[in-house]
Design a protein around this motif. Structure first.
Motif, short mmCIF file in Angstrom:
data_model
loop_
_atom_site.label_atom_id
_atom_site.label_comp_id
_atom_site.label_asym_id
_atom_site.label_seq_id
_atom_site.Cartn_x
_atom_site.Cartn_y
_atom_site.Cartn_z
N ASP A 112 36.55 41.30 44.97
CA ASP A 112 36.95 42.09 43.80
C ASP A 112 36.51 41.37 42.53
O ASP A 112 37.19 40.47 42.04
CB ASP A 112 38.46 42.30 43.81
CG ASP A 112 38.91 43.31 42.76
OD1 ASP A 112 38.11 43.63 41.86
OD2 ASP A 112 40.06 43.78 42.85
N ALA A 113 35.39 41.78 41.98
CA ALA A 113 34.83 41.12 40.79
C ALA A 113 35.70 41.33 39.57
O ALA A 113 35.60 40.58 38.60
CB ALA A 113 33.42 41.65 40.53
N TYR A 114 36.58 42.35 39.60
CA TYR A 114 37.41 42.66 38.44
C TYR A 114 38.86 42.19 38.61
O TYR A 114 39.71 42.50 37.79
CB TYR A 114 37.40 44.17 38.19
CG TYR A 114 36.03 44.71 37.88
CD1 TYR A 114 35.45 44.55 36.63
CD2 TYR A 114 35.31 45.39 38.86
CE1 TYR A 114 34.19 45.03 36.35
CE2 TYR A 114 34.05 45.89 38.60
CZ TYR A 114 33.49 45.71 37.34
OH TYR A 114 32.24 46.19 37.08
N PHE A 115 39.13 41.46 39.68
CA PHE A 115 40.50 41.04 39.96
C PHE A 115 41.07 40.20 38.82
O PHE A 115 42.22 40.39 38.41
CB PHE A 115 40.56 40.25 41.27
CG PHE A 115 41.96 40.03 41.78
CD1 PHE A 115 42.70 41.07 42.30
CD2 PHE A 115 42.55 38.78 41.71
CE1 PHE A 115 43.99 40.88 42.77
CE2 PHE A 115 43.85 38.59 42.17
CZ PHE A 115 44.56 39.64 42.70
N LYS A 116 40.27 39.30 38.29
CA LYS A 116 40.72 38.44 37.19
C LYS A 116 41.08 39.29 35.97
O LYS A 116 42.07 39.02 35.28
CB LYS A 116 39.64 37.42 36.84
CG LYS A 116 40.06 36.40 35.79
CD LYS A 116 38.98 35.35 35.61
CE LYS A 116 39.42 34.30 34.59
NZ LYS A 116 38.39 33.25 34.41
N GLN A 117 40.25 40.30 35.68
CA GLN A 117 40.53 41.16 34.53
C GLN A 117 41.82 41.96 34.74
O GLN A 117 42.60 42.16 33.80
CB GLN A 117 39.36 42.12 34.30
CG GLN A 117 38.07 41.42 33.87
CD GLN A 117 36.94 42.39 33.64
OE1 GLN A 117 37.17 43.51 33.22
NE2 GLN A 117 35.72 41.98 33.91
N LYS A 118 42.04 42.40 35.97
CA LYS A 118 43.26 43.14 36.27
C LYS A 118 44.50 42.27 36.08
O LYS A 118 45.53 42.72 35.59
CB LYS A 118 43.21 43.66 37.71
CG LYS A 118 42.12 44.71 37.95
CD LYS A 118 42.04 45.09 39.41
CE LYS A 118 40.90 46.07 39.67
NZ LYS A 118 40.78 46.40 41.11
N VAL A 119 44.37 41.00 36.49
CA VAL A 119 45.48 40.05 36.29
C VAL A 119 45.77 39.91 34.80
O VAL A 119 46.94 39.93 34.38
CB VAL A 119 45.14 38.67 36.90
CG1 VAL A 119 46.17 37.62 36.45
CG2 VAL A 119 45.13 38.75 38.42
N HIS A 120 44.72 39.78 33.98
CA HIS A 120 44.91 39.63 32.53
C HIS A 120 45.56 40.86 31.92
O HIS A 120 46.35 40.75 30.97
CB HIS A 120 43.57 39.36 31.85
CG HIS A 120 43.06 37.96 32.07
ND1 HIS A 120 43.88 36.86 32.09
CD2 HIS A 120 41.80 37.49 32.29
CE1 HIS A 120 43.16 35.76 32.31
NE2 HIS A 120 41.90 36.12 32.44
N ILE A 121 45.25 42.03 32.44
CA ILE A 121 45.86 43.26 31.93
C ILE A 121 47.37 43.24 32.18
O ILE A 121 48.17 43.53 31.29
CB ILE A 121 45.23 44.49 32.59
CG1 ILE A 121 43.79 44.68 32.09
CG2 ILE A 121 46.05 45.76 32.30
CD1 ILE A 121 43.03 45.75 32.82
N LEU A 122 47.76 42.86 33.39
CA LEU A 122 49.19 42.81 33.72
C LEU A 122 49.92 41.71 32.95
O LEU A 122 51.12 41.81 32.69
CB LEU A 122 49.37 42.60 35.23
CG LEU A 122 49.06 43.82 36.11
CD1 LEU A 122 49.18 43.45 37.58
CD2 LEU A 122 49.99 44.97 35.78
N GLU A 123 49.19 40.65 32.59
CA GLU A 123 49.81 39.56 31.84
C GLU A 123 50.27 40.01 30.46
O GLU A 123 51.06 39.33 29.80
CB GLU A 123 48.83 38.39 31.69
CG GLU A 123 48.64 37.59 32.95
CD GLU A 123 47.64 36.46 32.74
OE1 GLU A 123 47.99 35.32 33.05
OE2 GLU A 123 46.52 36.72 32.26
N GLY A 124 49.77 41.15 30.01
CA GLY A 124 50.17 41.65 28.70
C GLY A 124 51.58 42.21 28.68
O GLY A 124 52.13 42.44 27.60
#
Length: 226
Positions: free
Chosen positions: A164-176
């Protein structure tokens, strides 16, 4: 609050404090840059840590006075029936017990009753500062967060999925979202499989993820407009 607002290095912990607690203790907790504090009237306990730990703080004089007027066991019964893991912190020095006129065996009997009958752990503290440290350490042990320091709450390193190349970005979204660190964000994604599933899930499902309590789940749904 500067370090906490950066949102990239510190794990935010939310503590709801009963509005009858001394302001001096509140001020000491506010010294922790990564802790969000909210004061309100709690129906049970004095400190609610991230919907995971409920703490009743008793000074020695208040502990003994609550025994005399019958308040203690009513409060303990409510703690025992709470949906949140309870803990009682008895704050004060040995000499304060002697000043109350209570015999040592009587005090020991009450502590044993609370521990064994109501199954509520009792921890001794000598000062408000030590009480705060005990609360944070108890929370750390209870939630099994890998925290090396009481002042700073470093977040766990996310284990990203190679597929999942976007997993890190998804984590950052939830961190908001308030109260969501990298570790909780990753748990949410691994539990629900996608951001969409996280967003459409009801509070009753969100709280099933380790570390996500009722307060955090409610805040997420509020921000999502549900």
């Amino acid at each position: 609050m500067g370090d906490f607002l950066k949102g990239s290095k510190f794990y935010p912990l939310q503590i709801v404090i009963d509005d009858r607690e001394p302001q001096a203790i509140v001020d000491q907790i506010l010294d922790f840059k990564n802790i969000i504090v909210r004061k309100e009237r709690l129906p049970i306990g004095d400190y609610l840590l991230d919907s995971d730990l409920l703490v009743e703080r008793k000074s020695v004089p208040d502990f003994c006075a609550s025994v005399k007027d019958g308040r203690l066991f009513k409060q303990v019964a409510k703690l025992a029936n709470s949906n949140v893991r309870p803990c009682l912190i008895l704050e004060g020095k040995e000499k304060e017990f002697r000043e109350t006129g209570f015999k040592k065996k009587a005090i020991q009997g009450m502590i044993i009753s609370i521990s064994l009958v109501f199954k509520i752990p009792i921890v001794r503290s000598k000062s408000p500062k030590q009480t705060i440290s005990i609360m944070l350490q108890s929370y750390r042990q209870l939630t099994k967060d890998s925290l090396e320091d009481f002042r700073f709450f470093p977040r766990l390193k996310p284990k990203f999925r190679k597929s999942d190349a976007y997993f890190k970005q998804k984590v950052h979204i939830l961190e908001g979202f308030p109260g969501i660190g990298a570790d909780k964000a990753e748990r949410l994604l691994r539990h629900f499989g996608s951001l969409q599933n996280v967003f459409v899930s009801p509070e009753s499902e969100l709280v099933k993820v380790e570390g996500v309590g009722k307060i955090i789940a409610a805040q997420m749904k509020k921000l999502l407009g549900n």
